[in-house]
Every structure is written in structure tokens, then in C-alpha cells.
Write a protein that holds these residues in place. Structure first.
Motif, PDB file in Angstrom:
ATOM      1  N   GLY A 285       0.823  -1.189   0.000  1.00 39.84           N
ATOM      2  CA  GLY A 285       0.000   0.000   0.000  1.00 39.84           C
ATOM      3  C   GLY A 285       0.856   1.236   0.000  1.00 39.84           C
ATOM      4  N   GLN A 286       0.235   2.304  -0.381  1.00 39.84           N
ATOM      5  CA  GLN A 286       0.943   3.549  -0.539  1.00 39.84           C
ATOM      6  C   GLN A 286       0.909   4.356   0.744  1.00 39.84           C
ATOM      7  OE1 GLN A 286      -0.428   5.742  -3.878  1.00 39.84           O
ATOM      8  NE2 GLN A 286       0.935   7.450  -3.505  1.00 39.84           N
ATOM      9  N   HIS A 287       2.052   4.887   1.122  1.00 38.05           N
ATOM     10  CA  HIS A 287       2.158   5.709   2.323  1.00 38.05           C
ATOM     11  C   HIS A 287       2.809   7.049   2.008  1.00 38.05           C
ATOM     12  CE1 HIS A 287       0.904   2.264   4.663  1.00 38.05           C
ATOM     13  NE2 HIS A 287       1.842   1.554   4.093  1.00 38.05           N
TER      14      HIS A 287
ATOM     15  N   VAL B 218      -0.138   6.942  -6.738  1.00 40.04           N
ATOM     16  CA  VAL B 218       0.110   5.836  -7.655  1.00 40.04           C
ATOM     17  C   VAL B 218      -1.212   5.118  -7.895  1.00 40.04           C
ATOM     18  CG1 VAL B 218       1.379   3.694  -8.059  1.00 40.04           C
ATOM     19  CG2 VAL B 218       2.465   5.571  -6.805  1.00 40.04           C
ATOM     20  N   VAL B 219      -1.600   5.016  -9.167  1.00 42.87           N
ATOM     21  CA  VAL B 219      -2.856   4.357  -9.524  1.00 42.87           C
ATOM     22  C   VAL B 219      -2.616   3.378 -10.665  1.00 42.87           C
ATOM     23  CG1 VAL B 219      -4.319   6.289  -8.762  1.00 42.87           C
ATOM     24  CG2 VAL B 219      -3.534   6.193 -11.136  1.00 42.87           C
TER      25      VAL B 219
ATOM     26  N   ASP C 265       8.627   1.815  -3.627  1.00 40.77           N
ATOM     27  CA  ASP C 265       9.343   2.964  -3.063  1.00 40.77           C
ATOM     28  C   ASP C 265      10.297   3.564  -4.093  1.00 40.77           C
ATOM     29  OD1 ASP C 265       8.050   2.608  -0.641  1.00 40.77           O
ATOM     30  OD2 ASP C 265       9.764   1.640   0.341  1.00 40.77           O
ATOM     31  N   ARG C 266      10.975   2.715  -4.841  1.00 43.60           N
ATOM     32  CA  ARG C 266      11.916   3.193  -5.867  1.00 43.60           C
ATOM     33  C   ARG C 266      11.173   3.840  -7.035  1.00 43.60           C
ATOM     34  NH1 ARG C 266      16.253  -1.835  -5.475  1.00 43.60           N
ATOM     35  NH2 ARG C 266      17.014  -1.198  -3.425  1.00 43.60           N
ATOM     36  N   LEU C 267      10.030   3.282  -7.409  1.00 45.82           N
ATOM     37  CA  LEU C 267       9.190   3.871  -8.461  1.00 45.82           C
ATOM     38  C   LEU C 267       8.752   5.275  -8.052  1.00 45.82           C
ATOM     39  CD1 LEU C 267       7.163   3.439 -10.999  1.00 45.82           C
ATOM     40  CD2 LEU C 267       5.522   2.919  -9.190  1.00 45.82           C
ATOM     41  N   ILE C 268       8.251   5.406  -6.832  1.00 45.85           N
ATOM     42  CA  ILE C 268       7.777   6.699  -6.338  1.00 45.85           C
ATOM     43  C   ILE C 268       8.915   7.707  -6.284  1.00 45.85           C
ATOM     44  CG2 ILE C 268       6.900   7.864  -4.256  1.00 45.85           C
ATOM     45  CD1 ILE C 268       5.199   5.237  -3.839  1.00 45.85           C
ATOM     46  N   GLU C 269      10.069   7.287  -5.814  1.00 44.29           N
ATOM     47  CA  GLU C 269      11.216   8.191  -5.731  1.00 44.29           C
ATOM     48  C   GLU C 269      11.644   8.668  -7.115  1.00 44.29           C
ATOM     49  OE1 GLU C 269      13.752  10.809  -4.516  1.00 44.29           O
ATOM     50  OE2 GLU C 269      12.370   9.748  -3.176  1.00 44.29           O
ATOM     51  N   GLN C 270      11.599   7.780  -8.104  1.00 45.77           N
ATOM     52  CA  GLN C 270      11.974   8.187  -9.466  1.00 45.77           C
ATOM     53  C   GLN C 270      10.966   9.198 -10.016  1.00 45.77           C
ATOM     54  OE1 GLN C 270      11.940   5.607 -13.134  1.00 45.77           O
ATOM     55  NE2 GLN C 270      14.152   5.765 -12.818  1.00 45.77           N
ATOM     56  N   ALA C 271       9.674   8.958  -9.798  1.00 43.66           N
ATOM     57  CA  ALA C 271       8.656   9.908 -10.261  1.00 43.66           C
ATOM     58  C   ALA C 271       8.839  11.266  -9.590  1.00 43.66           C
ATOM     59  CB  ALA C 271       7.258   9.358  -9.988  1.00 43.66           C
ATOM     60  N   ARG C 272       9.053  11.246  -8.279  1.00 41.99           N
ATOM     61  CA  ARG C 272       9.251  12.478  -7.512  1.00 41.99           C
ATOM     62  C   ARG C 272      10.484  13.238  -8.009  1.00 41.99           C
ATOM     63  NH1 ARG C 272       9.794  10.381  -2.453  1.00 41.99           N
ATOM     64  NH2 ARG C 272       7.579  10.554  -2.000  1.00 41.99           N
ATOM     65  N   SER C 273      11.573  12.541  -8.242  1.00 44.99           N
ATOM     66  CA  SER C 273      12.820  13.197  -8.660  1.00 44.99           C
ATOM     67  C   SER C 273      12.716  13.803 -10.060  1.00 44.99           C
ATOM     68  CB  SER C 273      13.996  12.225  -8.593  1.00 44.99           C
ATOM     69  OG  SER C 273      13.924  11.276  -9.635  1.00 44.99           O
ATOM     70  N   ARG C 274      11.764  13.323 -10.856  1.00 47.55           N
ATOM     71  CA  ARG C 274      11.563  13.870 -12.207  1.00 47.55           C
ATOM     72  C   ARG C 274      10.462  14.926 -12.234  1.00 47.55           C
ATOM     73  NH1 ARG C 274      11.291   9.104 -16.368  1.00 47.55           N
ATOM     74  NH2 ARG C 274      11.298  10.875 -17.785  1.00 47.55           N
TER      75      ARG C 274
ATOM     76  N   GLY D 184       7.267  14.620 -10.911  1.00 49.66           N
ATOM     77  CA  GLY D 184       5.899  14.123 -10.969  1.00 49.66           C
ATOM     78  C   GLY D 184       5.232  14.084  -9.610  1.00 49.66           C
ATOM     79  N   ASN D 185       3.908  14.152  -9.635  1.00 48.95           N
ATOM     80  CA  ASN D 185       3.145  13.965  -8.406  1.00 48.95           C
ATOM     81  C   ASN D 185       2.160  12.805  -8.545  1.00 48.95           C
ATOM     82  OD1 ASN D 185       1.182  15.091 -10.031  1.00 48.95           O
ATOM     83  ND2 ASN D 185       0.581  16.672  -8.578  1.00 48.95           N
ATOM     84  N   ALA D 186       2.316  12.038  -9.644  1.00 50.18           N
ATOM     85  CA  ALA D 186       1.468  10.868  -9.858  1.00 50.18           C
ATOM     86  C   ALA D 186       2.182   9.866 -10.763  1.00 50.18           C
ATOM     87  CB  ALA D 186       0.144  11.271 -10.504  1.00 50.18           C
ATOM     88  N   VAL D 187       1.808   8.598 -10.581  1.00 58.66           N
ATOM     89  CA  VAL D 187       2.227   7.542 -11.501  1.00 58.66           C
ATOM     90  C   VAL D 187       0.942   6.878 -11.972  1.00 58.66           C
ATOM     91  CG1 VAL D 187       3.499   5.392 -11.818  1.00 58.66           C
ATOM     92  CG2 VAL D 187       4.432   7.175 -10.327  1.00 58.66           C
ATOM     93  N   LEU D 188       0.715   6.921 -13.266  1.00 57.32           N
ATOM     94  CA  LEU D 188      -0.484   6.359 -13.867  1.00 57.32           C
ATOM     95  C   LEU D 188      -0.176   4.993 -14.461  1.00 57.32           C
ATOM     96  CD1 LEU D 188      -1.613   9.574 -15.793  1.00 57.32           C
ATOM     97  CD2 LEU D 188      -2.200   8.894 -13.455  1.00 57.32           C
ATOM     98  N   ALA D 189      -1.203   4.159 -14.553  1.00 56.82           N
ATOM     99  CA  ALA D 189      -1.103   2.834 -15.189  1.00 56.82           C
ATOM    100  C   ALA D 189       0.025   1.993 -14.592  1.00 56.82           C
ATOM    101  CB  ALA D 189      -0.930   2.974 -16.697  1.00 56.82           C
TER     102      ALA D 189
END
Length: 124
Positions: A10-12, A18-19, A78-87, A89-94
Motif C-alpha cells: 500500500g501507498q504511504h 500511484v494508480v 518505493d523506488r518507483l515513487i522516488e523516481q517519479a518524484r525526482s523527475r 511528478g506527483n502521480a504515476v499512472l497505469a
């Protein structure tokens, strides 16, 4: 009884949503950043493998392997979220997971499309 937190994900992180869907109801995609992923490779623990082998004779859940897979998926997320944040982004779709064999272990990859989304306000 085991703590559900040990066996659930789950997302924290409230700053990056992330959806698994292509859009977010009530939000507009302002900018698509591109593909992002989080990857981890886990080797098999010999003790867990032996326990799993014995357990498979009697049947039932392989709790040690389940817990390891949950931890691996959470690490990939966690690594996916960190990569999105560092680029930016405030969301990861699909978002999706991919799991495959990697030598004596398992490769777990969480991937999706990083984007900037904003809430739709007012009107119709």
C-alpha cells in the motif's frame, strides 16, 4: 495471528499518487513526464527455501516466501515513487508489477507513467 502489515502493501506517500488506472477521477493530467520504474532483485534464502519445500508437502501458504515477496514489491514501489518524484511528478499512472526469475532469485519491477496532475475545480 500475523500482523496484516507484514503481508500487505500500500501507498504511504501522499505527495505522489500511484494508480493502476490511466486517469484519476476529479484530476486533469497537466503533463506526462514518461516511464518510470522501480526494480529490486532478491535472492532466495536457503532457510526459507527448505521451509517452503517441507511446507509444500503438506500444502498451505508459504508465509516466509509471501513476506519476502511483499517486502520486495514494497521496495520496488518505493523506488518507483522516488523516481517519479525526482523527475517532478506527483502521480504515476497505469502502474503495473512484473515478476520474473533472475538466476537464483526473483526480479520485481514496478513501472508506470509519471505525470503531473491537478484537481479539477469548479464548474461542470
Amino acid at each position: 495471528m500475523a500482523n496484516i502489515e507484514e503481508y500487505g502493501g500500500g501507498q504511504h506517500t501522499p505527495d505522489v499518487l500511484v494508480v493502476t488506472t490511466n486517469d484519476v477521477p476529479g484530476h486533469r493530467v497537466e503533463r506526462v513526464i514518461g516511464e518510470v520504474f522501480g526494480l529490486t532483485v532478491r535472492s532466495r534464502n536457503i532457510g526459507t527455501q527448505l521451509g517452503a519445500g517441507l511446507k509444500s508437502l503438506a500444502g498451505g501458504e508459504l508465509r516466509g516466501l509471501t513476506k519476502t515477496l511483499v517486502q520486495s514489491r514494497n521496495e520496488a514501489m518505493d523506488r518507483l515513487i522516488e523516481q517519479a518524484r525526482s523527475r517532478g511528478g506527483n502521480a504515476v499512472l497505469a502502474m503495473r508489477f512484473d515478476v520474473s526469475e533472475a538466476g537464483n532469485g526473483a526480479e520485481i519491477c514496478a513501472y508506470g507513467t509519471a505525470a503531473v496532475i491537478t484537481p479539477v475545480t469548479g464548474g461542470s
